[in-house]
Write a protein that holds these residues in place. Structure first.
Motif, PDB file in Angstrom:
ATOM      1  N   ALA A 170       0.841  -1.201   0.000  1.00 29.04           N
ATOM      2  CA  ALA A 170       0.000   0.000   0.000  1.00 29.04           C
ATOM      3  C   ALA A 170       0.876   1.251   0.000  1.00 29.04           C
ATOM      4  N   GLY A 171       1.949   1.244   0.768  1.00 30.87           N
ATOM      5  CA  GLY A 171       2.874   2.373   0.793  1.00 30.87           C
ATOM      6  C   GLY A 171       3.571   2.548  -0.539  1.00 30.87           C
ATOM      7  N   GLN A 172       4.008   1.441  -1.136  1.00 29.39           N
ATOM      8  CA  GLN A 172       4.699   1.485  -2.429  1.00 29.39           C
ATOM      9  C   GLN A 172       3.799   2.090  -3.505  1.00 29.39           C
ATOM     10  N   LEU A 173       2.501   1.723  -3.472  1.00 30.11           N
ATOM     11  CA  LEU A 173       1.566   2.155  -4.514  1.00 30.11           C
ATOM     12  C   LEU A 173       0.768   3.403  -4.131  1.00 30.11           C
ATOM     13  N   SER A 174       1.012   3.907  -2.936  1.00 29.54           N
ATOM     14  CA  SER A 174       0.297   5.093  -2.431  1.00 29.54           C
ATOM     15  C   SER A 174      -1.211   4.906  -2.490  1.00 29.54           C
ATOM     16  N   CYS A 175      -1.658   3.788  -1.950  1.00 32.24           N
ATOM     17  CA  CYS A 175      -3.100   3.533  -1.873  1.00 32.24           C
ATOM     18  C   CYS A 175      -3.420   3.019  -0.477  1.00 32.24           C
ATOM     19  N   SER A 176      -4.668   2.727  -0.221  1.00 33.94           N
ATOM     20  CA  SER A 176      -5.067   2.315   1.121  1.00 33.94           C
ATOM     21  C   SER A 176      -4.739   0.846   1.382  1.00 33.94           C
ATOM     22  N   VAL A 177      -4.556   0.550   2.642  1.00 28.59           N
ATOM     23  CA  VAL A 177      -4.313  -0.820   3.085  1.00 28.59           C
ATOM     24  C   VAL A 177      -5.520  -1.691   2.743  1.00 28.59           C
ATOM     25  N   ILE A 178      -6.700  -1.128   2.833  1.00 32.77           N
ATOM     26  CA  ILE A 178      -7.932  -1.871   2.534  1.00 32.77           C
ATOM     27  C   ILE A 178      -7.939  -2.326   1.081  1.00 32.77           C
ATOM     28  N   THR A 179      -7.456  -1.484   0.180  1.00 36.81           N
ATOM     29  CA  THR A 179      -7.403  -1.836  -1.247  1.00 36.81           C
ATOM     30  C   THR A 179      -6.512  -3.057  -1.458  1.00 36.81           C
ATOM     31  N   ILE A 180      -5.320  -3.037  -0.869  1.00 39.13           N
ATOM     32  CA  ILE A 180      -4.384  -4.152  -1.040  1.00 39.13           C
ATOM     33  C   ILE A 180      -4.911  -5.399  -0.355  1.00 39.13           C
ATOM     34  N   ARG A 181      -5.526  -5.262   0.808  1.00 40.55           N
ATOM     35  CA  ARG A 181      -6.104  -6.428   1.493  1.00 40.55           C
ATOM     36  C   ARG A 181      -7.144  -7.090   0.607  1.00 40.55           C
ATOM     37  N   ARG A 182      -7.978  -6.285  -0.039  1.00 38.98           N
ATOM     38  CA  ARG A 182      -9.017  -6.832  -0.929  1.00 38.98           C
ATOM     39  C   ARG A 182      -8.388  -7.543  -2.127  1.00 38.98           C
ATOM     40  N   VAL A 183      -7.343  -6.948  -2.716  1.00 36.89           N
ATOM     41  CA  VAL A 183      -6.647  -7.582  -3.847  1.00 36.89           C
ATOM     42  C   VAL A 183      -6.098  -8.926  -3.409  1.00 36.89           C
ATOM     43  N   TYR A 184      -5.368  -8.966  -2.284  1.00 38.27           N
ATOM     44  CA  TYR A 184      -4.782 -10.212  -1.793  1.00 38.27           C
ATOM     45  C   TYR A 184      -5.871 -11.249  -1.514  1.00 38.27           C
ATOM     46  N   GLN A 185      -6.970 -10.828  -0.881  1.00 40.36           N
ATOM     47  CA  GLN A 185      -8.050 -11.771  -0.566  1.00 40.36           C
ATOM     48  C   GLN A 185      -8.678 -12.328  -1.845  1.00 40.36           C
ATOM     49  N   ASP A 186      -8.930 -11.480  -2.813  1.00 44.57           N
ATOM     50  CA  ASP A 186      -9.533 -11.943  -4.068  1.00 44.57           C
ATOM     51  C   ASP A 186      -8.614 -12.911  -4.807  1.00 44.57           C
ATOM     52  N   LEU A 187      -7.319 -12.598  -4.863  1.00 48.27           N
ATOM     53  CA  LEU A 187      -6.381 -13.492  -5.545  1.00 48.27           C
ATOM     54  C   LEU A 187      -6.179 -14.787  -4.762  1.00 48.27           C
ATOM     55  N   GLU A 188      -6.339 -14.718  -3.464  1.00 47.11           N
ATOM     56  CA  GLU A 188      -6.281 -15.949  -2.659  1.00 47.11           C
ATOM     57  C   GLU A 188      -7.497 -16.825  -2.951  1.00 47.11           C
ATOM     58  N   GLN A 189      -8.662 -16.211  -3.100  1.00 49.88           N
ATOM     59  CA  GLN A 189      -9.872 -16.959  -3.442  1.00 49.88           C
ATOM     60  C   GLN A 189      -9.759 -17.588  -4.823  1.00 49.88           C
ATOM     61  N   GLU A 190      -9.023 -16.941  -5.722  1.00 53.21           N
ATOM     62  CA  GLU A 190      -8.808 -17.484  -7.065  1.00 53.21           C
ATOM     63  C   GLU A 190      -7.722 -18.560  -7.076  1.00 53.21           C
ATOM     64  N   GLY A 191      -7.080 -18.762  -5.929  1.00 55.01           N
ATOM     65  CA  GLY A 191      -6.063 -19.805  -5.823  1.00 55.01           C
ATOM     66  C   GLY A 191      -4.678 -19.380  -6.263  1.00 55.01           C
ATOM     67  N   LEU A 192      -4.469 -18.084  -6.450  1.00 61.30           N
ATOM     68  CA  LEU A 192      -3.163 -17.606  -6.902  1.00 61.30           C
ATOM     69  C   LEU A 192      -2.232 -17.231  -5.757  1.00 61.30           C
ATOM     70  N   LEU A 193      -2.809 -16.965  -4.584  1.00 63.57           N
ATOM     71  CA  LEU A 193      -2.011 -16.602  -3.414  1.00 63.57           C
ATOM     72  C   LEU A 193      -2.371 -17.500  -2.235  1.00 63.57           C
ATOM     73  N   ARG A 194      -1.424 -17.623  -1.316  1.00 68.99           N
ATOM     74  CA  ARG A 194      -1.654 -18.329  -0.054  1.00 68.99           C
ATOM     75  C   ARG A 194      -1.093 -17.477   1.071  1.00 68.99           C
ATOM     76  N   THR A 195      -1.887 -17.302   2.112  1.00 71.76           N
ATOM     77  CA  THR A 195      -1.421 -16.534   3.262  1.00 71.76           C
ATOM     78  C   THR A 195      -1.209 -17.482   4.426  1.00 71.76           C
ATOM     79  N   LYS A 196      -0.016 -17.385   5.013  1.00 63.23           N
ATOM     80  CA  LYS A 196       0.315 -18.169   6.204  1.00 63.23           C
ATOM     81  C   LYS A 196       0.443 -17.189   7.349  1.00 63.23           C
ATOM     82  N   GLN A 197      -0.427 -17.352   8.346  1.00 69.94           N
ATOM     83  CA  GLN A 197      -0.437 -16.421   9.468  1.00 69.94           C
ATOM     84  C   GLN A 197       0.935 -16.341  10.121  1.00 69.94           C
ATOM     85  N   GLY A 198       1.396 -15.118  10.303  1.00 70.75           N
ATOM     86  CA  GLY A 198       2.690 -14.900  10.934  1.00 70.75           C
ATOM     87  C   GLY A 198       3.867 -15.008   9.984  1.00 70.75           C
TER      88      GLY A 198
END
Length: 130
Positions: free
Chosen positions: A45-73
């Motif tokens: 979000a800092g790199q792209l000068s946009c909101s954290v919410i925007t990037i969270r939504r992008v990551y969540q959507d791409l995770e739902q599409e199976g392109l990303l995986r988030t491991k807590q911590g």
């Protein structure tokens, strides 16, 4: 990690859609490889000068599409993408570009043969330069 995403603030396409589309393209084209740790939500979000919410939504959507995986911590990683998926993506991207070119030719009242001639000339010139 720096991710080469170019945002056009003058575009009618929302920032979220621009980021998602470009990140998806980078993953499916293989420019960002399987297993790569992506920047944190705050960092991107800092790199792209946009909101954290925007990037969270992008990551969540791409995770739902199976392109990303988030491991807590640990963070968000690029998931494995099958070669068939990559091939379909590449083909679809080229098809969309060709359709856009055909639509532009129709608007300019260029007939089919003239369009083929233009296409063949451009292919010939581009292939010589590579």
């Amino acid at each position: 990690m720096f991710i080469p995403i170019q945002l056009d603030e003058n575009s009618t396409e929302p920032l979220y859609a621009q980021i998602k589309s470009q990140l998806k393209t980078l993953i499916l084209s293989g420019h960002i490889e399987t297993g790569t740790l992506l920047p944190s939500i705050r960092e991107l979000a800092g790199q792209l000068s946009c909101s954290v919410i925007t990037i969270r939504r992008v990551y969540q959507d791409l995770e739902q599409e199976g392109l990303l995986r988030t491991k807590q911590g640990t963070g968000t990683f690029v998931a494995p993408v099958h070669q068939g998926e990559r091939d379909q993506f590449r083909k679809r991207a080229v098809e969309e570009a060709i359709i856009a070119a055909i639509d532009a030719a129709k608007q300019m009242q260029i007939d089919e043969q003239e369009l083929r001639d233009i296409f063949n000339e451009i292919v010939r010139l581009r292939m010589q330069n590579d």
